[in-house]
Design a protein around this motif. Structure first.
Motif, PDB file in Angstrom:
ATOM      1  N   PHE A 129       0.859  -1.199   0.000  1.00 28.88           N
ATOM      2  CA  PHE A 129       0.000   0.000   0.000  1.00 28.88           C
ATOM      3  C   PHE A 129       0.889   1.241   0.000  1.00 28.88           C
ATOM      4  CE2 PHE A 129      -3.798   2.181   0.163  1.00 28.88           C
ATOM      5  CZ  PHE A 129      -4.124   2.821   1.353  1.00 28.88           C
ATOM      6  N   PRO A 130       1.520   1.567  -1.105  1.00 26.88           N
ATOM      7  CA  PRO A 130       2.428   2.709  -1.147  1.00 26.88           C
ATOM      8  C   PRO A 130       1.703   4.054  -1.201  1.00 26.88           C
ATOM      9  CG  PRO A 130       2.287   1.679  -3.300  1.00 26.88           C
ATOM     10  CD  PRO A 130       1.484   0.812  -2.366  1.00 26.88           C
ATOM     11  N   LEU A 131       2.343   5.050  -0.630  1.00 29.81           N
ATOM     12  CA  LEU A 131       1.826   6.419  -0.627  1.00 29.81           C
ATOM     13  C   LEU A 131       2.804   7.300  -1.397  1.00 29.81           C
ATOM     14  CD1 LEU A 131       0.222   8.360   2.258  1.00 29.81           C
ATOM     15  CD2 LEU A 131       2.247   9.333   1.183  1.00 29.81           C
ATOM     16  N   THR A 132       2.281   8.107  -2.311  1.00 28.21           N
ATOM     17  CA  THR A 132       3.128   8.926  -3.177  1.00 28.21           C
ATOM     18  C   THR A 132       2.802  10.407  -3.042  1.00 28.21           C
ATOM     19  OG1 THR A 132       3.370   7.154  -4.804  1.00 28.21           O
ATOM     20  CG2 THR A 132       3.795   9.386  -5.573  1.00 28.21           C
ATOM     21  N   LEU A 133       3.845  11.198  -2.948  1.00 20.27           N
ATOM     22  CA  LEU A 133       3.733  12.655  -3.019  1.00 20.27           C
ATOM     23  C   LEU A 133       4.386  13.081  -4.327  1.00 20.27           C
ATOM     24  CD1 LEU A 133       4.639  13.727   0.615  1.00 20.27           C
ATOM     25  CD2 LEU A 133       2.546  14.351  -0.583  1.00 20.27           C
ATOM     26  N   GLU A 134       3.623  13.685  -5.223  1.00 17.48           N
ATOM     27  CA  GLU A 134       4.160  14.053  -6.535  1.00 17.48           C
ATOM     28  C   GLU A 134       5.169  15.180  -6.449  1.00 17.48           C
ATOM     29  OE1 GLU A 134       3.785  12.630  -9.480  1.00 17.48           O
ATOM     30  OE2 GLU A 134       2.430  11.087  -8.702  1.00 17.48           O
ATOM     31  N   SER A 135       4.930  16.109  -5.518  1.00 16.48           N
ATOM     32  CA  SER A 135       5.813  17.257  -5.376  1.00 16.48           C
ATOM     33  C   SER A 135       5.859  17.639  -3.902  1.00 16.48           C
ATOM     34  CB  SER A 135       5.306  18.420  -6.232  1.00 16.48           C
ATOM     35  OG  SER A 135       6.167  19.544  -6.101  1.00 16.48           O
ATOM     36  N   ALA A 136       6.907  17.198  -3.234  1.00 20.27           N
ATOM     37  CA  ALA A 136       6.983  17.409  -1.789  1.00 20.27           C
ATOM     38  C   ALA A 136       7.158  18.887  -1.441  1.00 20.27           C
ATOM     39  CB  ALA A 136       8.132  16.597  -1.212  1.00 20.27           C
ATOM     40  N   ARG A 137       6.526  19.282  -0.349  1.00 23.94           N
ATOM     41  CA  ARG A 137       6.644  20.661   0.172  1.00 23.94           C
ATOM     42  C   ARG A 137       6.957  20.601   1.662  1.00 23.94           C
ATOM     43  NH1 ARG A 137       1.716  21.948  -2.509  1.00 23.94           N
ATOM     44  NH2 ARG A 137       0.718  22.333  -0.510  1.00 23.94           N
ATOM     45  N   PRO A 138       7.520  21.677   2.199  1.00 25.73           N
ATOM     46  CA  PRO A 138       7.818  21.686   3.650  1.00 25.73           C
ATOM     47  C   PRO A 138       6.599  21.371   4.519  1.00 25.73           C
ATOM     48  CG  PRO A 138       8.954  23.487   2.576  1.00 25.73           C
ATOM     49  CD  PRO A 138       8.077  22.850   1.525  1.00 25.73           C
ATOM     50  N   SER A 139       5.408  21.733   4.063  1.00 22.68           N
ATOM     51  CA  SER A 139       4.200  21.439   4.850  1.00 22.68           C
ATOM     52  C   SER A 139       3.920  19.938   4.949  1.00 22.68           C
ATOM     53  CB  SER A 139       2.983  22.147   4.245  1.00 22.68           C
ATOM     54  OG  SER A 139       2.765  21.703   2.912  1.00 22.68           O
ATOM     55  N   HIS A 140       4.598  19.145   4.134  1.00 27.36           N
ATOM     56  CA  HIS A 140       4.441  17.692   4.204  1.00 27.36           C
ATOM     57  C   HIS A 140       5.324  17.061   5.269  1.00 27.36           C
ATOM     58  CE1 HIS A 140       3.177  18.092  -0.261  1.00 27.36           C
ATOM     59  NE2 HIS A 140       2.097  18.009   0.493  1.00 27.36           N
ATOM     60  N   THR A 141       6.161  17.844   5.886  1.00 29.47           N
ATOM     61  CA  THR A 141       7.025  17.331   6.943  1.00 29.47           C
ATOM     62  C   THR A 141       6.173  16.792   8.086  1.00 29.47           C
ATOM     63  OG1 THR A 141       8.848  18.830   6.412  1.00 29.47           O
ATOM     64  CG2 THR A 141       8.758  17.957   8.655  1.00 29.47           C
ATOM     65  N   SER A 142       6.351  15.511   8.392  1.00 26.12           N
ATOM     66  CA  SER A 142       5.523  14.867   9.394  1.00 26.12           C
ATOM     67  C   SER A 142       5.974  13.410   9.533  1.00 26.12           C
ATOM     68  CB  SER A 142       4.042  14.908   8.983  1.00 26.12           C
ATOM     69  OG  SER A 142       3.207  14.480  10.040  1.00 26.12           O
ATOM     70  N   GLN A 143       5.289  12.692  10.407  1.00 24.80           N
ATOM     71  CA  GLN A 143       5.487  11.245  10.467  1.00 24.80           C
ATOM     72  C   GLN A 143       4.285  10.579   9.811  1.00 24.80           C
ATOM     73  OE1 GLN A 143       7.591   8.385  13.107  1.00 24.80           O
ATOM     74  NE2 GLN A 143       5.720   8.594  14.306  1.00 24.80           N
ATOM     75  N   TYR A 144       4.568   9.563   9.020  1.00 23.30           N
ATOM     76  CA  TYR A 144       3.508   8.843   8.313  1.00 23.30           C
ATOM     77  C   TYR A 144       3.485   7.407   8.827  1.00 23.30           C
ATOM     78  CZ  TYR A 144       3.310  12.903   5.341  1.00 23.30           C
ATOM     79  OH  TYR A 144       3.149  14.191   4.893  1.00 23.30           O
ATOM     80  N   LEU A 145       2.317   7.013   9.313  1.00 18.18           N
ATOM     81  CA  LEU A 145       2.151   5.672   9.874  1.00 18.18           C
ATOM     82  C   LEU A 145       1.216   4.854   8.999  1.00 18.18           C
ATOM     83  CD1 LEU A 145       1.664   6.525  13.651  1.00 18.18           C
ATOM     84  CD2 LEU A 145       3.685   5.540  12.594  1.00 18.18           C
ATOM     85  N   CYS A 146       1.640   3.654   8.707  1.00 16.09           N
ATOM     86  CA  CYS A 146       0.831   2.706   7.949  1.00 16.09           C
ATOM     87  C   CYS A 146       0.283   1.678   8.926  1.00 16.09           C
ATOM     88  CB  CYS A 146       1.687   2.038   6.888  1.00 16.09           C
ATOM     89  SG  CYS A 146       0.821   0.850   5.851  1.00 16.09           S
ATOM     90  N   ALA A 147      -0.934   1.205   8.674  1.00 16.24           N
ATOM     91  CA  ALA A 147      -1.550   0.197   9.531  1.00 16.24           C
ATOM     92  C   ALA A 147      -2.374  -0.762   8.681  1.00 16.24           C
ATOM     93  CB  ALA A 147      -2.438   0.856  10.594  1.00 16.24           C
ATOM     94  N   SER A 148      -2.671  -1.919   9.257  1.00 11.87           N
ATOM     95  CA  SER A 148      -3.520  -2.873   8.563  1.00 11.87           C
ATOM     96  C   SER A 148      -4.424  -3.563   9.566  1.00 11.87           C
ATOM     97  CB  SER A 148      -2.688  -3.914   7.805  1.00 11.87           C
ATOM     98  OG  SER A 148      -2.039  -4.804   8.708  1.00 11.87           O
ATOM     99  N   SER A 149      -5.522  -4.129   9.080  1.00 11.03           N
ATOM    100  CA  SER A 149      -6.423  -4.891   9.932  1.00 11.03           C
ATOM    101  C   SER A 149      -7.176  -5.883   9.074  1.00 11.03           C
ATOM    102  CB  SER A 149      -7.400  -3.972  10.667  1.00 11.03           C
ATOM    103  OG  SER A 149      -8.279  -3.349   9.764  1.00 11.03           O
ATOM    104  N   GLU A 150      -7.758  -6.884   9.737  1.00 15.63           N
ATOM    105  CA  GLU A 150      -8.521  -7.882   9.014  1.00 15.63           C
ATOM    106  C   GLU A 150      -9.843  -7.307   8.567  1.00 15.63           C
ATOM    107  OE1 GLU A 150      -7.054 -12.002  11.133  1.00 15.63           O
ATOM    108  OE2 GLU A 150      -8.894 -11.050  11.790  1.00 15.63           O
ATOM    109  N   ARG A 151     -10.329  -7.771   7.452  1.00 17.31           N
ATOM    110  CA  ARG A 151     -11.645  -7.347   6.987  1.00 17.31           C
ATOM    111  C   ARG A 151     -12.679  -8.302   7.534  1.00 17.31           C
ATOM    112  NH1 ARG A 151     -13.511  -6.226   0.715  1.00 17.31           N
ATOM    113  NH2 ARG A 151     -15.464  -5.188   1.224  1.00 17.31           N
ATOM    114  N   GLY A 152     -13.838  -7.729   7.881  1.00 22.89           N
ATOM    115  CA  GLY A 152     -14.937  -8.567   8.314  1.00 22.89           C
ATOM    116  C   GLY A 152     -14.968  -8.804   9.803  1.00 22.89           C
ATOM    117  N   GLY A 153     -13.860  -8.528  10.495  1.00 16.72           N
ATOM    118  CA  GLY A 153     -13.860  -8.700  11.931  1.00 16.72           C
ATOM    119  C   GLY A 153     -14.651  -7.598  12.598  1.00 16.72           C
TER     120      GLY A 153
END
Lengths: 114, 114
Positions: free
Chosen positions: B74-98
């Motif tokens: 599940f990749p995340l893309t920024l086409e043109s990075a800016r200083p306002s994009h400075t942050s921490q990015y967390l990826c998560a997953s879970s089971e479906r249907g639970g």
């Protein structure tokens, strides 16, 4: 709208003392509530959840949480704090309409001093 | 420890660059999420997916895009990075249907845009 609030930015306790980290929620419908812990430079780790049933939920690392419907609260507790419990704690609620969405509180930093 | 991985862990990049943050999980989970978290602050959902070829925007407006061609990726893309994009990015997953949808988080990518 669904939301959770963590009224304390920081909680300080001495090792061996009981700890409480507060969380209140606002949901339409039955609340699905979660607690997560985040250690420095790490992702969040699941601690426990409330779906239905007993109001006292037991989770990982000796933590428990008490669901109180009348007070719309879901406070995290531990009878005896450890220095290693020092971390950032997040309360979260699942959206009652869109099960794919979760709303997290602003986090509470727990400091346990020796 | 959950089997969900994020790379890179840290990234410093100049304004205007295109970047892709990688997230992979080996648990076979259908649901995946991207959150943005400023240091010590609450998490904001920016994208989620409930299966291959399904993606949705979260509540926080984001200039990023995601794709879900394979269950585990599940990749995340920024086409043109800016200083306002400075942050921490967390990826998560879970089971479906639970009923509970416990989320498992990766360690995060800390992005700094100069």
């Amino acid at each position: 709208a669904q939301s959770v609030a963590q009224p304390e930015d920081q909680v300080n306790v001495a090792e061996g003392n009981p700890l409480t980290v507060k969380c209140t929620y606002s949901v339409s419908g039955n609340p699905y509530l979660f607690w997560y812990v985040q250690y420095p430079n790490r992702g969040l780790q699941f601690l426990l959840k409330y779906i239905t049933g007993d109001n006292l939920v037991k989770g990982s690392y000796g933590f428990e949480a008490e669901f109180n419907k009348s007070q719309t609260s879901f406070h995290l507790k531990k009878p005896s704090a450890l220095v290693s419990d020092s971390a950032l704690y997040f309360c979260a609620v699942r959206d009652a309409r869109n099960f794919n969405k979760f709303y997290f509180g602003s986090g509470t930093k727990l400091n346990v001093k020796p | 420890e959950a089997d969900i991985y994020q790379t890179p862990r840290y990234l410093v990049i100049g304004t205007g660059k295109k970047i892709t943050l990688e997230c992979s999980q080996t648990m076979g989970h259908d649901k995946m999420y991207w959150y943005q978290q400023d240091p010590g602050m609450e998490l904001h959902l920016i994208h989620y997916s409930y299966g291959v070829n399904s993606t949705e925007k979260g509540d926080l407006s984001s200039e990023s895009t995601v794709s879900r061609i394979r269950t585990e990726h599940f990749p995340l893309t920024l086409e043109s990075a800016r200083p306002s994009h400075t942050s921490q990015y967390l990826c998560a997953s879970s089971e479906r249907g639970g009923r509970t949808d416990t989320q498992y988080f990766g360690p995060g990518t800390r992005l700094t845009v100069l």
